[in-house]
Design an enzyme around this catalytic site. Sequence first.
Site, PDB file in Angstrom:
ATOM      1  N   HIS A  17       0.805  -1.335  -0.001  1.00  0.00           N
ATOM      2  CA  HIS A  17      -0.057   0.084  -0.011  1.00  0.00           C
ATOM      3  C   HIS A  17       0.786   1.286   0.087  1.00  0.00           C
ATOM      4  O   HIS A  17       0.663   2.343  -0.779  1.00  0.00           O
ATOM      5  CB  HIS A  17      -0.943   0.092   1.358  1.00  0.00           C
ATOM      6  CG  HIS A  17      -1.860  -0.863   1.456  1.00  0.00           C
ATOM      7  ND1 HIS A  17      -1.852  -1.549   2.565  1.00  0.00           N
ATOM      8  CD2 HIS A  17      -2.873  -1.432   0.339  1.00  0.00           C
ATOM      9  CE1 HIS A  17      -3.020  -2.467   2.422  1.00  0.00           C
ATOM     10  NE2 HIS A  17      -3.536  -2.377   1.193  1.00  0.00           N
ATOM     11  N   LYS A  41     -17.846  -5.762   6.865  1.00  0.00           N
ATOM     12  CA  LYS A  41     -16.425  -6.473   7.298  1.00  0.00           C
ATOM     13  C   LYS A  41     -16.249  -6.412   8.812  1.00  0.00           C
ATOM     14  O   LYS A  41     -16.530  -5.424   9.494  1.00  0.00           O
ATOM     15  CB  LYS A  41     -15.301  -5.901   6.383  1.00  0.00           C
ATOM     16  CG  LYS A  41     -15.200  -6.072   5.133  1.00  0.00           C
ATOM     17  CD  LYS A  41     -14.086  -5.878   4.098  1.00  0.00           C
ATOM     18  CE  LYS A  41     -13.876  -5.811   2.824  1.00  0.00           C
ATOM     19  NZ  LYS A  41     -12.675  -5.491   2.095  1.00  0.00           N
ATOM     20  N   ARG A  90      -2.126  -5.991  -8.221  1.00  0.00           N
ATOM     21  CA  ARG A  90      -1.056  -6.888  -8.105  1.00  0.00           C
ATOM     22  C   ARG A  90      -0.831  -7.996  -9.247  1.00  0.00           C
ATOM     23  O   ARG A  90       0.163  -8.349  -9.536  1.00  0.00           O
ATOM     24  CB  ARG A  90      -1.618  -7.542  -6.735  1.00  0.00           C
ATOM     25  CG  ARG A  90      -1.019  -6.936  -5.712  1.00  0.00           C
ATOM     26  CD  ARG A  90      -1.479  -7.296  -4.360  1.00  0.00           C
ATOM     27  NE  ARG A  90      -2.806  -7.119  -4.389  1.00  0.00           N
ATOM     28  CZ  ARG A  90      -3.983  -7.264  -3.366  1.00  0.00           C
ATOM     29  NH1 ARG A  90      -3.482  -7.629  -2.222  1.00  0.00           N
ATOM     30  NH2 ARG A  90      -4.897  -6.976  -3.422  1.00  0.00           N
ATOM     31  N   SER A 128      -2.772  -7.615   3.144  1.00  0.00           N
ATOM     32  CA  SER A 128      -3.381  -7.208   4.735  1.00  0.00           C
ATOM     33  C   SER A 128      -3.663  -8.494   5.358  1.00  0.00           C
ATOM     34  O   SER A 128      -3.159  -9.030   6.316  1.00  0.00           O
ATOM     35  CB  SER A 128      -4.357  -6.190   4.885  1.00  0.00           C
ATOM     36  OG  SER A 128      -4.094  -4.917   4.244  1.00  0.00           O
TER      37      SER A 128
HETATM   38  P1  ADP Z   1      -9.847  -3.337  -0.445  1.00  0.00           P
HETATM   39  O1  ADP Z   1     -10.583  -3.708   0.691  1.00  0.00           O
HETATM   40  O2  ADP Z   1     -10.441  -2.200  -1.123  1.00  0.00           O
HETATM   41  O3  ADP Z   1      -9.194  -4.499  -1.377  1.00  0.00           O
HETATM   42  P2  ADP Z   1      -7.157  -3.288   0.480  1.00  0.00           P
HETATM   43  O4  ADP Z   1      -6.651  -2.298   1.457  1.00  0.00           O
HETATM   44  O5  ADP Z   1      -6.924  -4.608   0.443  1.00  0.00           O
HETATM   45  O6  ADP Z   1      -8.586  -2.498   0.310  1.00  0.00           O
HETATM   46  O7  ADP Z   1      -6.502  -2.547  -0.745  1.00  0.00           O
HETATM   47  C1  ADP Z   1      -6.556  -1.166  -1.151  1.00  0.00           C
HETATM   48  C2  ADP Z   1      -5.993  -1.204  -2.720  1.00  0.00           C
HETATM   49  O8  ADP Z   1      -4.528  -1.161  -2.545  1.00  0.00           O
HETATM   50  C3  ADP Z   1      -6.404  -1.934  -3.832  1.00  0.00           C
HETATM   51  O9  ADP Z   1      -6.583  -1.292  -4.908  1.00  0.00           O
HETATM   52  C4  ADP Z   1      -5.537  -3.079  -3.591  1.00  0.00           C
HETATM   53  O10 ADP Z   1      -5.621  -3.835  -5.043  1.00  0.00           O
HETATM   54  C5  ADP Z   1      -4.303  -2.419  -3.529  1.00  0.00           C
HETATM   55  N1  ADP Z   1      -3.334  -3.390  -2.996  1.00  0.00           N
HETATM   56  C6  ADP Z   1      -3.315  -3.845  -2.136  1.00  0.00           C
HETATM   57  N2  ADP Z   1      -2.111  -4.519  -1.593  1.00  0.00           N
HETATM   58  C7  ADP Z   1      -1.211  -4.229  -2.512  1.00  0.00           C
HETATM   59  C8  ADP Z   1       0.156  -4.466  -3.217  1.00  0.00           C
HETATM   60  N3  ADP Z   1       0.733  -5.479  -2.157  1.00  0.00           N
HETATM   61  N4  ADP Z   1       0.627  -3.814  -3.872  1.00  0.00           N
HETATM   62  C9  ADP Z   1      -0.272  -3.052  -4.702  1.00  0.00           C
HETATM   63  N5  ADP Z   1      -1.387  -2.662  -4.337  1.00  0.00           N
HETATM   64  C10 ADP Z   1      -2.154  -3.335  -3.489  1.00  0.00           C
END
Ligand code: ADP
Length: 162
Positions: A17, A41, A90, A128
């Site tokens: 992130h 969630k 990703r 996460s």
């Molecule tokens: P959501 O619940 O909306 O998926 P996340 O916190 O899991 O929220 O992710 C927010 C954004 O960050 C999404 O666009 C996700 O694809 C991106 N993201 C999550 N992990 C990574 C990573 N390791 N590298 C790049 N982008 C990521």
Amino acid sequence: MAVAVYPGSFDPVTLGHFDIIERSSRIMDKVVVGVLNNSAKSPLFSVEERVNMLMDVTKDLPNVEIRAFEGLTVDFVRACGASVIIRGLRAVTDFEYELQLSQTNRVIAPGVDTIFLTTNLNYSYLSSSIVKEIAMYGGDISAFVHPEIADKVRAKVAGKDK
Ligand code: ADP
């Protein structure tokens, strides 16, 4: 001024992130990281805790702001005076869901566009959920999150911060 919103759950913020936040802050004049308060969630961290952790890790990025939000992402985007949503990609597994989301958003808010940043190769496997799972089994998460976040995750899964 080019303002973008980077929405997500950030439960907790990972180095993947952070990489997206840092890179988008170099492209945009201002980036608002929107922390979704989603009652459906059941996150490990409260929305306030997630906001605080993001504030900690982005303290050296002056054009990045952290805000919690509820409801439709596009409504939050407009409330921020933004017209761009940033999302991270990703792998192909992200693609179908992200495509559907961005196309839906364009129908309900035609003035809002989504920009995708592809992940840094070092973090393409990182989520996460993986961080939380490893921490729950006592594994080392220091390669996945900032040190101060690792401490908070460890304390949380051990039930020590209640
Ligand atoms: P959501 O619940 O909306 O998926 P996340 O916190 O899991 O929220 O992710 C927010 C954004 O960050 C999404 O666009 C996700 O694809 C991106 N993201 C999550 N992990 C990574 C990573 N390791 N590298 C790049 N982008 C990521």
